[in-house]
Design an enzyme around this catalytic site. Structure first.
Site, PDB file in Angstrom:
ATOM      1  N   HIS A   1       5.933 -50.020   5.876  1.00 23.25           N
ATOM      2  CA  HIS A   1       5.269 -49.351   7.029  1.00 23.25           C
ATOM      3  C   HIS A   1       3.771 -49.622   6.886  1.00 23.25           C
ATOM      4  CE1 HIS A   1       4.503 -46.616  10.216  1.00 23.25           C
ATOM      5  NE2 HIS A   1       4.779 -45.444   9.639  1.00 23.25           N
TER       6      HIS A   1
ATOM      7  N   HIS B   1       9.330 -56.873  13.225  1.00 16.21           N
ATOM      8  CA  HIS B   1       9.213 -55.522  13.748  1.00 16.21           C
ATOM      9  C   HIS B   1      10.568 -55.026  14.208  1.00 16.21           C
ATOM     10  CE1 HIS B   1       7.719 -52.022  15.873  1.00 16.21           C
ATOM     11  NE2 HIS B   1       6.666 -52.147  15.096  1.00 16.21           N
TER      12      HIS B   1
ATOM     13  N   ASP C   1      -0.054 -55.062  11.357  1.00 12.44           N
ATOM     14  CA  ASP C   1      -0.712 -55.088  10.051  1.00 12.44           C
ATOM     15  C   ASP C   1      -1.259 -56.454   9.666  1.00 12.44           C
ATOM     16  OD1 ASP C   1      -0.327 -52.360   9.220  1.00 12.44           O
ATOM     17  OD2 ASP C   1       1.808 -52.823   9.212  1.00 12.44           O
TER      18      ASP C   1
END
Ligand code: COA
Length: 373
Positions: A221, A259, A310
């Site tokens: 995460h 994802h 990210d």
């Protein structure tokens, strides 16, 4: 008997929310119906936090009042002040935040109330405190004093000032502010789900946020942004493509890619890629940006995976001068606005979140006394 579980709860609708929405096929993200592409770079983090926590994009008057609340909230309680040095000496950044937010709860005047107004005030205070907690922790571990928060500065400008020790230029602040907007909320991501599960027991907002921080910490995460930078730092710039191919062939995951919901490019990555390029070029050394582009191409060619939020956030934060181990804490600075809005929403229409499980263990075991086992 329960149905077969969907591993990882993929595609399971676990809550109703009016806060954010994702179209995974089209690669679109909305906060309360506003397209992220319309918000990023045009709406400040303060306006976005107001949108999430109070329900609307603020008028000038509402923004002034909410901004004043954030400025007033930029203080740390006595318990945090008394413990931050020891916490900083013993705990890594995300562990420290888990502890410090918990300690901050003790000094919150609304700590014993889950009433809507108390929750809204706590949401603003937690949003105001989170960047300060990160900065205070960083100062404690480096033995420095952070500049006092400047009431004239935005959340983004204050944070960069307090972390780097110098005032950031206007463009750097704009970019960082847009990063905060892009990370503010994201439907039923793991940390938000954790916050909602906690809140749904009618536990308090600080407890829910502590659960969320512990969940964000994991490398699948929020922890991915730090891992992206560590990967870039470890790679030889001239051997990126081969190294990535080798890792993929060995079955390794490349952090910052893939994802659960997006089947195409993550719309946040589109903005972050541009920001990374701009900052890289301005810095005079675009090595990490070029390496990132090469990684992106190889991962897509080999696995058909797109970068997620990210991936380019890592180099953006790097070029902004933020220490690598504070990347995930920066995520929490922004996501605090979303977590707290979800707690408000959960408490406003609550039912305990308690799913079922599929039992896969032994059955009909015969008990024996301890001496016969
Ligand atoms: N690198 C290489 N392969 C990846 C990958 C990555 N980053 N992400 C997914 N895959 C592959 C898996 O190995 C799996 O392949 P397989 O079917 O051949 O076994 C397939 O894609 C599905 O992956 P899975 O982990 O089951 O998907 P998920 O929906 O459970 O997980 C993530 C989603 C985000 C956790 C996952 O893509 C991941 O671990 N990414 C890296 C961590 C990261 O960047 N997290 C931040 C998310 S915003």
């Amino acid at each position: 008997m329960a149905d077969k579980p969907t591993k990882g709860l993929a595609d399971v609708v676990a809550a109703s929310t009016a806060l954010s929405d994702i179209d995974g096929q089209a690669g679109r993200l909305f906060y309360r119906g506003y397209d992220i592409h319309d918000l990023a770079g045009r709406t400040t983090f303060e306006e976005t936090a107001h949108l999430l926590q109070c329900g609307t994009l603020p008028t000038r008057e509402q923004l002034a009042a909410y901004g004043a609340e954030l400025v007033q909230g930029r203080t740390l309680g006595a318990l945090v002040e008394a413990n931050v040095a020891e916490v900083a000496a013993k705990q890594a950044p995300m562990e420290a935040l888990r502890t410090l937010v918990s300690l901050a709860g003790a000094d919150d005047p609304d700590k014993d109330s889950n009433a809507p107004e108390a929750n809204r005030r706590k949401a603003a205070r937690l949003t105001a405190q989170q960047p300060l907690l990160v900065a205070r922790y960083h100062a404690a571990r480096t033995g420095t004093r952070i500049p006092e928060p400047d009431p004239a500065l935005s959340v983004a400008a204050n944070f960069l000032l307090q972390i780097t020790g110098r005032a950031a230029d206007t463009r750097a602040v704009e970019i960082f502010d847009a990063c905060l907007v892009l990370h503010a909320d994201h439907t039923m991501n793991a940390s938000t789900f954790a916050a909602r599960v906690c809140a749904a027991t009618l536990s308090d907002m600080h407890s829910a946020v502590v659960a969320a921080i512990g969940t964000l910490k994991g490398p699948l995460h929020g922890g991915a942004n730090e891992q992206v930078m560590r990967t870039l730092e470890a790679l030889d710039p001239s051997g990126v493509a081969q190294a990535v191919r080798d890792r993929l062939a060995a079955g390794e995951k490349i952090m910052g890619f893939g994802h659960r919901v997006y089947k195409t490019e993550d719309p946040r990555a589109t903005h972050l890629r541009k920001m990374s390029q701009e900052l890289a070029e301005a810095s005079g050394d675009d090595t990490y940006y070029r390496m990132s582009k090469e990684m992106e191409e190889v991962v897509f060619e080999t696995k058909g995976l797109y970068p997620n939020v990210d991936f380019y956030a890592a180099t953006v934060y790097h070029y902004l001068g933020i220490p690598t181990d504070l990347f995930t804490p920066v995520f929490s600075v922004s996501r605090m606005s979303g977590w707290t809005a979800h707690v408000i929403e959960q408490h406003a229409d609550n039912r305990l979140i308690r799913p079922d499980s599929e039992y896969i263990g032994e059955r009909d075991q015969k008990w024996k006394p301890i001496g016969e086992r």
